[in-house]
Scaffold this active site. Structure first.
Site, short mmCIF file in Angstrom:
data_model
loop_
_atom_site.label_atom_id
_atom_site.label_comp_id
_atom_site.label_asym_id
_atom_site.label_seq_id
_atom_site.Cartn_x
_atom_site.Cartn_y
_atom_site.Cartn_z
CG ASP A 138 11.05 42.38 39.23
OD1 ASP A 138 9.86 42.40 38.82
OD2 ASP A 138 11.34 42.32 40.43
CB CYS A 140 10.85 35.83 40.26
SG CYS A 140 9.17 36.17 40.81
CB CYS A 153 6.28 40.03 38.44
SG CYS A 153 5.67 41.53 39.25
NE ARG A 154 11.45 38.64 37.85
CZ ARG A 154 12.66 38.80 38.37
NH1 ARG A 154 13.72 38.81 37.58
NH2 ARG A 154 12.82 38.94 39.67
CB SER A 155 8.18 32.77 39.70
OG SER A 155 7.64 33.46 40.79
CG ASN A 157 5.66 33.11 43.94
OD1 ASN A 157 4.95 32.51 44.72
ND2 ASN A 157 5.77 32.74 42.69
#
Length: 158
Positions: free
Chosen positions: A130, A13, A18-20, A16
Protein backbone atom coordinates in the site's frame (compact mmCIF):
# COMPACT_ATOMS: atom_id res chain seq x y z
CA UNK A 1 -23.29 -9.21 -14.86
CA UNK A 2 -20.48 -11.06 -16.54
CA UNK A 3 -19.79 -10.40 -20.19
CA UNK A 4 -21.18 -12.92 -22.72
CA UNK A 5 -17.71 -14.42 -23.09
CA UNK A 6 -17.58 -14.85 -19.30
CA UNK A 7 -14.49 -12.74 -18.71
CA UNK A 8 -14.61 -10.46 -15.72
CA UNK A 9 -12.08 -9.21 -13.21
CA UNK A 10 -12.38 -7.21 -10.00
CA UNK A 11 -9.24 -5.67 -8.48
CA UNK A 12 -9.36 -5.22 -4.70
CA UNK A 13 -7.36 -3.39 -2.03
CA UNK A 14 -8.14 -1.94 1.39
CA UNK A 15 -9.63 1.44 0.46
CA UNK A 16 -10.03 1.33 -3.33
CA UNK A 17 -8.24 4.65 -3.83
CA UNK A 18 -4.62 3.57 -4.49
CA UNK A 19 -3.68 0.08 -5.65
CA UNK A 20 -6.92 -1.38 -7.01
CA UNK A 21 -7.95 1.62 -9.15
CA UNK A 22 -4.39 1.70 -10.56
CA UNK A 23 -4.65 -2.00 -11.43
CA UNK A 24 -8.12 -1.49 -12.91
CA UNK A 25 -6.94 1.41 -15.11
CA UNK A 26 -3.77 -0.43 -16.20
CA UNK A 27 -5.74 -3.56 -17.10
CA UNK A 28 -8.43 -1.56 -18.94
CA UNK A 29 -5.74 0.21 -21.02
CA UNK A 30 -4.00 -3.08 -21.84
CA UNK A 31 -7.28 -4.73 -22.82
CA UNK A 32 -8.16 -1.69 -24.93
CA UNK A 33 -4.75 -1.65 -26.62
CA UNK A 34 -5.13 -5.39 -27.36
CA UNK A 35 -8.62 -4.89 -28.82
CA UNK A 36 -10.11 -7.07 -26.09
CA UNK A 37 -11.74 -4.53 -23.76
CA UNK A 38 -15.25 -5.35 -25.05
CA UNK A 39 -14.72 -8.95 -23.95
CA UNK A 40 -14.10 -7.96 -20.34
CA UNK A 41 -16.02 -6.55 -17.40
CA UNK A 42 -13.40 -4.65 -15.38
CA UNK A 43 -13.86 -2.96 -12.00
CA UNK A 44 -12.22 -2.41 -8.62
CA UNK A 45 -13.41 -2.29 -5.02
CA UNK A 46 -12.36 -2.12 -1.37
CA UNK A 47 -12.48 -4.56 1.50
CA UNK A 48 -13.14 -1.64 3.88
CA UNK A 49 -15.70 1.17 4.04
CA UNK A 50 -13.09 3.89 4.71
CA UNK A 51 -13.07 5.62 1.31
CA UNK A 52 -16.48 4.82 -0.23
CA UNK A 53 -17.47 7.56 -2.68
CA UNK A 54 -13.98 9.08 -2.92
CA UNK A 55 -11.90 9.46 -6.10
CA UNK A 56 -8.51 7.75 -6.46
CA UNK A 57 -5.62 9.24 -4.46
CA UNK A 58 -4.22 12.33 -6.22
CA UNK A 59 -0.70 10.82 -6.24
CA UNK A 60 -1.98 7.72 -8.03
CA UNK A 61 -3.85 9.90 -10.51
CA UNK A 62 -0.67 11.91 -11.18
CA UNK A 63 1.33 8.71 -11.68
CA UNK A 64 -1.21 7.37 -14.16
CA UNK A 65 -1.33 10.69 -16.01
CA UNK A 66 2.48 10.56 -16.40
CA UNK A 67 2.07 7.14 -18.04
CA UNK A 68 -0.84 8.19 -20.26
CA UNK A 69 -3.34 5.93 -18.51
CA UNK A 70 -6.80 7.41 -17.95
CA UNK A 71 -8.39 6.75 -14.59
CA UNK A 72 -12.04 7.30 -13.73
CA UNK A 73 -13.23 5.60 -10.58
CA UNK A 74 -15.21 6.18 -7.41
CA UNK A 75 -14.32 3.97 -4.44
CA UNK A 76 -16.81 1.28 -3.49
CA UNK A 77 -16.82 -1.74 -1.21
CA UNK A 78 -16.89 -5.35 -2.39
CA UNK A 79 -20.44 -6.73 -2.35
CA UNK A 80 -21.74 -10.29 -2.04
CA UNK A 81 -22.95 -9.94 -5.63
CA UNK A 82 -19.34 -9.44 -6.78
CA UNK A 83 -18.49 -12.99 -5.70
CA UNK A 84 -21.32 -14.33 -7.85
CA UNK A 85 -20.73 -12.19 -10.95
CA UNK A 86 -16.96 -11.82 -11.31
CA UNK A 87 -14.80 -14.66 -12.62
CA UNK A 88 -11.63 -13.33 -11.00
CA UNK A 89 -11.08 -11.24 -7.90
CA UNK A 90 -7.46 -10.14 -7.71
CA UNK A 91 -6.25 -8.51 -4.50
CA UNK A 92 -3.07 -6.81 -3.40
CA UNK A 93 -1.96 -8.38 -0.10
CA UNK A 94 -2.55 -11.17 2.43
CA UNK A 95 -4.93 -9.06 4.53
CA UNK A 96 -7.13 -8.42 1.46
CA UNK A 97 -6.98 -12.13 0.64
CA UNK A 98 -8.12 -13.14 4.15
CA UNK A 99 -10.95 -10.59 4.12
CA UNK A 100 -12.14 -11.70 0.68
CA UNK A 101 -12.02 -15.41 1.49
CA UNK A 102 -13.96 -14.78 4.70
CA UNK A 103 -16.61 -12.78 2.82
CA UNK A 104 -16.78 -15.36 0.01
CA UNK A 105 -17.47 -18.14 2.51
CA UNK A 106 -20.78 -16.45 3.39
CA UNK A 107 -21.86 -16.25 -0.27
CA UNK A 108 -23.86 -19.28 -1.34
CA UNK A 109 -23.18 -19.10 -5.09
CA UNK A 110 -19.68 -17.67 -5.08
CA UNK A 111 -17.94 -18.44 -8.39
CA UNK A 112 -15.06 -15.98 -8.27
CA UNK A 113 -11.51 -17.24 -8.19
CA UNK A 114 -9.80 -15.15 -5.49
CA UNK A 115 -6.06 -14.66 -5.89
CA UNK A 116 -3.26 -12.23 -5.19
CA UNK A 117 -2.60 -10.09 -8.26
CA UNK A 118 1.09 -10.54 -7.45
CA UNK A 119 0.78 -14.26 -8.12
CA UNK A 120 0.98 -13.27 -11.82
CA UNK A 121 4.18 -11.22 -11.38
CA UNK A 122 7.01 -12.62 -13.52
CA UNK A 123 9.40 -10.98 -11.03
CA UNK A 124 7.73 -12.96 -8.21
CA UNK A 125 6.84 -9.93 -6.05
CA UNK A 126 3.74 -11.47 -4.51
CA UNK A 127 2.60 -8.50 -2.42
CA UNK A 128 1.73 -5.09 -3.82
CA UNK A 129 2.42 -2.79 -0.88
CA UNK A 130 0.00 0.00 0.00
CA UNK A 131 1.59 3.32 -1.08
CA UNK A 132 -0.89 5.47 0.90
CA UNK A 133 1.61 6.50 3.58
CA UNK A 134 4.50 6.53 1.12
CA UNK A 135 5.88 8.77 -1.60
CA UNK A 136 5.36 9.28 -5.33
CA UNK A 137 8.06 6.62 -5.80
CA UNK A 138 5.84 4.09 -3.99
CA UNK A 139 2.98 4.84 -6.38
CA UNK A 140 5.38 4.32 -9.29
CA UNK A 141 6.35 0.93 -7.82
CA UNK A 142 2.66 -0.04 -7.59
CA UNK A 143 2.15 1.04 -11.20
CA UNK A 144 5.13 -1.02 -12.40
CA UNK A 145 3.97 -4.11 -10.48
CA UNK A 146 0.43 -3.72 -11.85
CA UNK A 147 1.77 -3.45 -15.41
CA UNK A 148 3.74 -6.71 -15.04
CA UNK A 149 0.94 -8.58 -13.29
CA UNK A 150 -1.89 -7.35 -15.51
CA UNK A 151 0.08 -8.16 -18.66
CA UNK A 152 0.67 -11.73 -17.46
CA UNK A 153 -2.95 -12.12 -16.30
CA UNK A 154 -4.30 -10.83 -19.62
CA UNK A 155 -2.01 -13.12 -21.62
CA UNK A 156 -3.06 -16.12 -19.53
CA UNK A 157 -6.79 -15.37 -19.78
CA UNK A 158 -7.17 -14.16 -23.38
Amino acid sequence: MATPSGRSVLFVCLGNICRSPIAEAVFRKMATDNGAVDKWRIDSAATSTYEIGNPPDHRGQACMKRHGVSMRHVARQVTKDDFMTFDHILCMDESNLRDLNKKASSVKNSKAKIELLGSYDPEKQLIIQDPYYGSDKDFETVYEQCVRCCRAFLEQHS
